[in-house]
Write an enzyme that holds these catalytic residues in place. Structure first.
Site, short mmCIF file in Angstrom:
data_model
loop_
_atom_site.label_atom_id
_atom_site.label_comp_id
_atom_site.label_asym_id
_atom_site.label_seq_id
_atom_site.Cartn_x
_atom_site.Cartn_y
_atom_site.Cartn_z
N ASP A 1 35.34 39.32 29.54
CA ASP A 1 34.61 39.70 30.75
C ASP A 1 34.25 41.18 30.76
O ASP A 1 33.11 41.55 31.04
CB ASP A 1 35.44 39.40 32.02
CG ASP A 1 35.48 37.91 32.34
OD1 ASP A 1 34.66 37.16 31.78
OD2 ASP A 1 36.35 37.52 33.14
N ARG B 1 46.90 46.93 40.44
CA ARG B 1 45.49 47.17 40.84
C ARG B 1 45.26 48.49 41.57
O ARG B 1 44.33 49.21 41.23
CB ARG B 1 44.97 46.00 41.68
CG ARG B 1 44.93 44.65 40.95
CD ARG B 1 44.44 44.75 39.55
NE ARG B 1 44.23 43.43 38.94
CZ ARG B 1 43.98 43.25 37.66
NH1 ARG B 1 43.90 44.28 36.84
NH2 ARG B 1 43.79 42.04 37.17
N ASP C 1 42.08 40.06 43.16
CA ASP C 1 41.99 41.38 42.51
C ASP C 1 40.75 42.16 42.90
O ASP C 1 40.79 43.37 43.05
CB ASP C 1 42.09 41.20 40.99
CG ASP C 1 43.50 40.84 40.56
OD1 ASP C 1 44.45 41.30 41.23
OD2 ASP C 1 43.66 40.10 39.58
N SER D 1 44.10 31.91 31.95
CA SER D 1 43.74 33.25 32.38
C SER D 1 45.05 34.02 32.57
O SER D 1 45.92 33.59 33.33
CB SER D 1 42.96 33.17 33.69
OG SER D 1 42.92 34.44 34.29
N1 ARG Z 1 47.78 35.46 41.61
C1 ARG Z 1 48.27 36.73 41.20
C2 ARG Z 1 47.81 37.80 42.14
O1 ARG Z 1 46.92 37.57 42.91
C3 ARG Z 1 47.94 37.05 39.76
C4 ARG Z 1 46.50 37.12 39.40
C5 ARG Z 1 46.39 37.60 37.99
N2 ARG Z 1 45.22 37.24 37.33
C6 ARG Z 1 45.15 36.35 36.31
N3 ARG Z 1 44.03 36.26 35.69
N4 ARG Z 1 46.14 35.63 35.92
O2 ARG Z 1 48.33 38.89 42.11
#
Ligand code: ARG
Length: 423
Positions: free
Chosen positions: A14, A94, A123, A174
């Site tokens: 990405d 983040r 995110d 992912s």
């Molecule tokens: N669900 C978790 C959060 O919102 C992890 C998201 C991480 N992204 C991924 N592509 N696994 O913090």
């Protein structure tokens, strides 16, 4: 001179495609920023990849120490675990990446920052809100949210432009990781009935393949911050990495969470967070020993608010600053050592001590040295029960059932005969 944008760059598909897409659609020069949060990736390789995908400059920052000091350990002190399950690794990373994007944009004279988040996750919210709060007015570009390409179209887009498609693109999952934990979603995991296949796990062994001998570790805290492992002082980064490895070998830290995303979706996530699991357990055990009942009780309310605000992308909010003040104050005496047993997927607290322990043996003991005033108990019980006895006398609901106190909040459906139409 062309305008510049700083793009948060992981080295995945990405963000690699984003480099070219921004050039083509915004006509800007792209500076990539790769932040090391202990994700254990080859950073030199990522830098080369950014340049070969067309970045004019590739910046790499080792932010592991800042991450632990300003984000991970404060969250540990706060007892921040989202919905009682997720120790928030991604959510804590983040705001720090957002902060560094803003800093680098300023250094480089960039007019915008960019990230690779899609439009349906948490995110994007965390990045955008943090960036807006730190640098109001700074433009944000989110290619993967804007381009509306399917996965296949994206791969096609990359191939046409000679952007290398990582071999991991064959993986249906992912994944996001940093030193506080690893998150895995998508693929077969999207069916909440399906047990996660062993292949999703990288940091932990399955409990039935863990060693037959338990391992003990002693973690020492000062004011709620872990500072030593088995009596040897250790930095936060090293401690976290070390416990990830030790506890992971014992099958500790696997989490299967059906969570509520901020954007209104329920999603099934698998996490591996051995160090977070062990450290939160140990920290909680030390608080059990050193906090008063009232502070502990109130802190559990704060912990919940704290975890929600982290999850919801509000790290840089005033509410956070205020809650942090309470948490810091609560940690004044959270100093001492916790002894943990790691065995077959379970970490148990087996010993605790603190110079500020509120546990008093003379008060607690059933032995000869008992100093608790037994004669004071009946008076205490009398006053404690007083309002309830008063109520029982006049209302006596303990004896009679209360059919009339229906808990329903919706009145019954109106009968046809009650609906009169005017002629
Ligand atoms: N669900 C978790 C959060 O919102 C992890 C998201 C991480 N992204 C991924 N592509 N696994 O913090």
């Amino acid at each position: 001179m062309r305008e510049k944008v700083v793009l948060a760059y992981s080295g995945g598909l990405d963000t690699s495609v984003s480099i070219r897409w921004i050039q083509e659609n915004y006509g800007m020069d792209v500076i990539t920023l790769t932040v090391d949060l202990g994700q254990g990736k080859d950073l030199d390789g990522i830098r080369d990849k950014a340049l070969s995908a067309g970045a004019c400059k590739a910046v790499v920052i080792d932010a592991r120490e800042i991450f632990v000091k300003y984000f991970v350990f404060p969250a540990l002190q706060a007892g921040a675990i989202y919905e009682g399950e997720y120790p928030l690794a991604t959510a804590l990373g983040r705001p720090l990446i957002a902060k560094l994007l803003v800093d680098v944009a300023e250094h480089e004279g960039a007019v915008a920052v960019a990230h690779g988040c899609t439009g349906k996750g948490n995110d994007q919210v965390r990045f955008d809100v943090s960036i807006h709060m730190l640098a109001p007015g700074l433009r944000i570009i989110a290619p993967a949210r804007e381009w509306k390409m399917s996965r296949a179209e994206e791969i096609e887009y990359a191939r046409k432009r000679d952007i290398p498609v990582p071999s991991t693109e064959g993986s249906p999952y992912s994944i996001d990781q940093n030193l506080w934990g690893r998150s895995i979603e998508a693929g077969v995991l999207e069916d909440p009935w399906v047990e996660p296949p062993e292949e999703v796990y990288e940091w932990t062994v399955s409990a039935d393949r863990a060693p037959d001998q338990p391992q003990y570790v002693e973690i020492s805290f000062e004011k709620g911050i872990p500072v030593a492992l088995d009596s040897t002082p250790i930095t936060g980064v090293d401690l976290t990495l070390k416990i990830n490895s030790i506890a992971g070998q014992h099958g500790i830290g696997r989490i299967d969470h059906l969570e509520n995303r901020l954007v209104g979706i329920k999603s099934r996530e698998i996490y591996e967070a051995p160090a977070a699991t062990v450290l939160h357990r140990a920290h909680q055990a030390l608080e059990d020993l050193t906090l008063s009942k009232d502070t502990a009780r109130f802190k559990s309310i704060v912990s919940r608010e704290y975890s929600d605000l982290i999850y919801n992308g509000l790290w840089f909010s005033a509410l956070h600053r205020d809650l942090r003040a309470f948490v810091l104050s609560s940690q004044q005496y959270v100093t001492g050592t916790i002894r943990m047993k790691l065995f077959k997927g379970v970490c148990s607290v087996v010993g605790r001590r603190s110079p500020y322990s509120l546990y008093s043996l003379p008060l607690a003991t059933y032995g000869q040295d008992d100093q608790f005033d037994h004669d004071a108990a009946p008076g205490f019980i009398k006053i404690h029960a007083l309002p309830h006895l008063t109520q029982a006398k006049t209302q006596s609901f303990q004896q009679k059932p209360m059919p009339e106190a229906s808990p329903s909040i919706i009145p019954p459906k109106i009968g046809k005969e009650s609906i009169k139409t005017a002629k």
